[in-house]
Structure formats: C-alpha cells, structure tokens
Design a protein around this motif. Structure first.
Motif, mmCIF file in Angstrom:
data_model
loop_
_atom_site.group_PDB
_atom_site.id
_atom_site.type_symbol
_atom_site.label_atom_id
_atom_site.label_comp_id
_atom_site.label_asym_id
_atom_site.label_seq_id
_atom_site.Cartn_x
_atom_site.Cartn_y
_atom_site.Cartn_z
ATOM 1 N N UNK A 10 0.836 -1.212 0.000
ATOM 2 C CA UNK A 10 0.000 0.000 0.000
ATOM 3 C C UNK A 10 0.869 1.261 0.000
ATOM 4 N N UNK A 13 2.145 1.651 -3.329
ATOM 5 C CA UNK A 13 1.066 2.094 -4.227
ATOM 6 C C UNK A 13 0.890 3.607 -4.174
ATOM 7 N N UNK A 14 0.853 4.153 -2.974
ATOM 8 C CA UNK A 14 0.623 5.600 -2.848
ATOM 9 C C UNK A 14 1.836 6.429 -3.274
ATOM 10 N N UNK A 18 4.051 0.890 -7.692
ATOM 11 C CA UNK A 18 3.605 -0.510 -7.836
ATOM 12 C C UNK A 18 3.406 -0.873 -9.307
ATOM 13 N N UNK B 124 -4.514 4.785 -15.232
ATOM 14 C CA UNK B 124 -3.816 3.723 -14.509
ATOM 15 C C UNK B 124 -4.782 2.905 -13.644
ATOM 16 N N UNK B 150 1.046 9.451 -7.880
ATOM 17 C CA UNK B 150 1.165 9.415 -6.430
ATOM 18 C C UNK B 150 0.356 10.550 -5.795
ATOM 19 N N UNK B 153 -3.427 9.821 -6.107
ATOM 20 C CA UNK B 153 -3.883 8.763 -5.187
ATOM 21 C C UNK B 153 -3.980 9.281 -3.756
ATOM 22 N N UNK B 154 -2.968 10.012 -3.347
ATOM 23 C CA UNK B 154 -2.959 10.528 -1.965
ATOM 24 C C UNK B 154 -4.103 11.530 -1.753
#
Lengths: 194, 175
Positions: A10, A13-14, A18, B124, B150, B153-154
């Motif tokens: 995880x 991933x962030x 990944x 993605x 990134x 997603x965050x």
C-alpha cells in the motif's frame, strides 16, 4: 498475504511505484475483505470504489446508439451534398440564363419598325419631314450672314497691311542709297545725281 | 479508413471513453452522449485517422476536451440554478443516495483533482494501463507520471477518508 506485506504494498502504491500486478493484489485483498488490519480498514472503500468504477460499463445499446448517430450524420451529409449539388446546378442554370438575357439585350439591334403600311402616306410623311429639315437648315444659315459684315469691316485693315509692305520696300531703297554714297566717297566716284 | 476497419479498431474504445467521460461528467447519460459525439467526430475524420500515431490517444484527448467544454458550459448555466438549490435546502434524496454509493463518491471527488492527475489516475487505476502506454497516450514523461499518480492517489485517499469520517461520524481514522 500477511499484514506487513500488504502494508508495504500500500505504501508503494501511494508512492506510485507498484506494478499493475501488485495493484491487482491490493485490490483483491480488499475485495476478499478477510482479516483487514484496522489501520488500513478505511482504505477498503477507496479500493472498492476504484474497482467498481473500473468495471462500470456503458449501457448495452451504446454501440447501437453510436452507429445510429453515425448513420444519421451520414444521411445528413448526403442530403447536404445532394442539396449543394442541386444548388450548384440551379445557380449555374440561373447564371447562364441571366448571361443569355444580358447578351441578347446588348447585341439586339434597335432598328425602327415601319408603322405605316400605305406607301403614298409614307412618301408624304417623308417629304414633309425633309421640308421641315430644309426649313430649319435655312434658319440656321441666316446666322452666317453676319460673317459677311465682319469680312467687310476688316477690309481697311488689309489695306494698312499693304501700305506697311510698300513702306518696308521704300526703306530698303533708302538704305541702298546711303550705302552707295559711302562707296562713292571711298573711291572718289563723281556724283552722278547732279 | 473504411467502415469495417472503423468498427474493428475504433468502436472497441467505447467502454474506455465512456468511463473517462463518466469520470469527468459524473452522469451516465451525459457520458454516453459525450461518447456518441466523439464517435461521430471520429467518423467524420475517418479518412485522416490513419495519419495519427495513436487513434486511442486522439480519442482520449478529444473526449477529455469535450467533457471539459461540457463542464464549462454546465457551470455557466448552473450559476443561477445553484442559488435556487442552496435556498431550497441542499441536494435531492436521489442525489444523496447516489453520492453515498461507493462509485458515486469517487465520481464526486475525481473531478476535484487537477486535470492531469485526473487523467493519469483514470488511465492507470480505472483502465489499468501500463505507465509506458500512459506516456504514449498523454505525452507526459514516464517519471512524471509516477509523481502525478502518487499525488492523485494521496489526494483521493485523503478526500475519501474525510467524507467517510464525516458521514459515519468515525473520528478514529488513523491512516
């Protein structure tokens, strides 16, 4: 998959590190929903919502709708095309027609038409027309009589001109006499005038 | 490109374009309308489609631009409407049930991302494309894609957790 492994995945991933395979593993883990550690439980919704969104499909008839729209557009295009062709032809014909009328108007002779059928009457009309012309021409010629008066008035002026010419000739004789006298004095020629 | 080739190579993009449009427009009907418009445009330019390096990249860009235009137009027309809704006391029950739905939440918060993050995240995480493919489709540098992804997603994670804790009164969210 143990807790440490999933937590590590995880984090990866962030950070955007990944692979697709690892991302699928994370998703499968949350989809299974078995023994999810408490600290990552809130992420369940996150991954499930993404999974749900990924599997969202358009309605079954979307392809039909697309093809129908394309068909409609094609029909419209063909209609427009045939309309344009018809417009070109019609405007072409109209332009040709206008040109034809234009040329006809330009080239057409503006000859006079006979309005009198009786030859004798025609002769009479023509004779009277010529008489009218003759009369008007006579009127016009009377204006030239003033020119004769002008000629008479300028006659004395021409006489003065003749006098001038004679005077010029006399002056020439005078100069000749003067010259001859001087010649006589130089060569002591006896004066024959006496 | 003939009709057969168009059906074979372009039409299969419909699902991907639909989801992309859905991410922007949040409404299934609007997304389907957008996809239809895009396919009509693609059909009209079929004779020049083969000149493009990637038809998919072209279709994605066209869809994204179309949706952004739609959103701009919608925002302009809804300025007055928003005031009316605000005065009448918030969202309708249908809207509320849709938003409480998982996908509804994602659809709601996805458009809040910057345009580039939204596109990269969509390609993605929603479409499952390799980073190389995203690079080809968007023209964004490979390493930048990771950074953009990134951040997206965050941001989404934080927004989603915030909504969850607000809706369920759960203050014990620690992640």
């Amino acid at each position: 998959m143990n807790t440490e492994m999933i937590l590590s995945l995880i984090d990866k991933y962030f950070e955007g590190n990944t692979s697709l395979q690892e991302e699928n593993q994370i998703r499968d883990f949350f989809l299974a929903g078995v023994s999810i550690p408490e600290e990552i439980a809130p992420l369940k919704e996150y991954f499930l919502s993404i999974d749900k969104f990924s599997n969202t499909l358009p309605s079954d008839n979307l392809e039909e709708k697309i093809l129908a729209r394309i068909d409609q557009e094609e029909k419209k295009r063909k209609l427009n095309r045939s309309f344009n062709i018809r417009m070109y032809i019609t405007s072409g014909i109209a332009a040709a027609f206008i040109l034809l009328i234009g040329f006809q108007q330009t080239i057409k002779p503006t000859g006079m038409k006979s309005t009198v059928e009786d030859p004798m009457l025609a002769m009479q009309i023509v004779t009277s027309a010529f008489a009218e012309v003759n009369k008007n021409m006579g009127k016009g010629m009377t204006n030239f009589q003033y020119l004769n008066q002008v000629s008479k008035a300028t006659e004395p002026v021409s006489k003065i001109q003749m006098l001038n010419n004679s005077m010029e000739k006399a002056a020439k004789v005078h100069y000749f006499n003067k010259g001859y006298k001087a010649f006589q004095n130089m060569h002591e020629i006896p004066n024959t005038d006496k | 490109m003939d009709q057969q080739k168009f059906h074979k190579e372009v039409l299969p993009l419909k699902g991907r374009l639909f989801r992309l449009a859905l991410g922007y427009l949040k409404d299934t009907d609007d997304a389907e309308d957008a996809v239809q418009e895009i396919f009509v445009k693609l059909w009209k330019m079929r004779s020049s489609l083969e000149k493009y390096r990637s038809i998919e990249a072209l279709a994605v860009t066209m869809t994204k631009n179309f949706c952004l235009d739609q959103l701009k137009a919608k925002r302009r027309s809804e300025v007055g409407l928003d005031k009316v809704v605000a005065r009448s006391g918030g969202t309708s029950p249908e809207k509320h049930s849709e938003e409480s739905d998982l996908m509804g939440i994602l659809k709601k918060i996805l458009p809040e991302l910057p345009e580039q993050q939204q596109l990269v995240f969509h390609m993605r995480d929603v479409e499952g494309l390799e980073l190389k493919e995203i690079e080809e489709l968007t023209g964004i540098n490979y390493n930048n894609i990771r950074v953009v992804l990134s951040r997206a997603r965050k941001t989404l994670r934080n927004k989603l957790i915030k909504i969850e804790s607000y809706e369920y009164g759960n203050d014990s969210v620690t992640y």
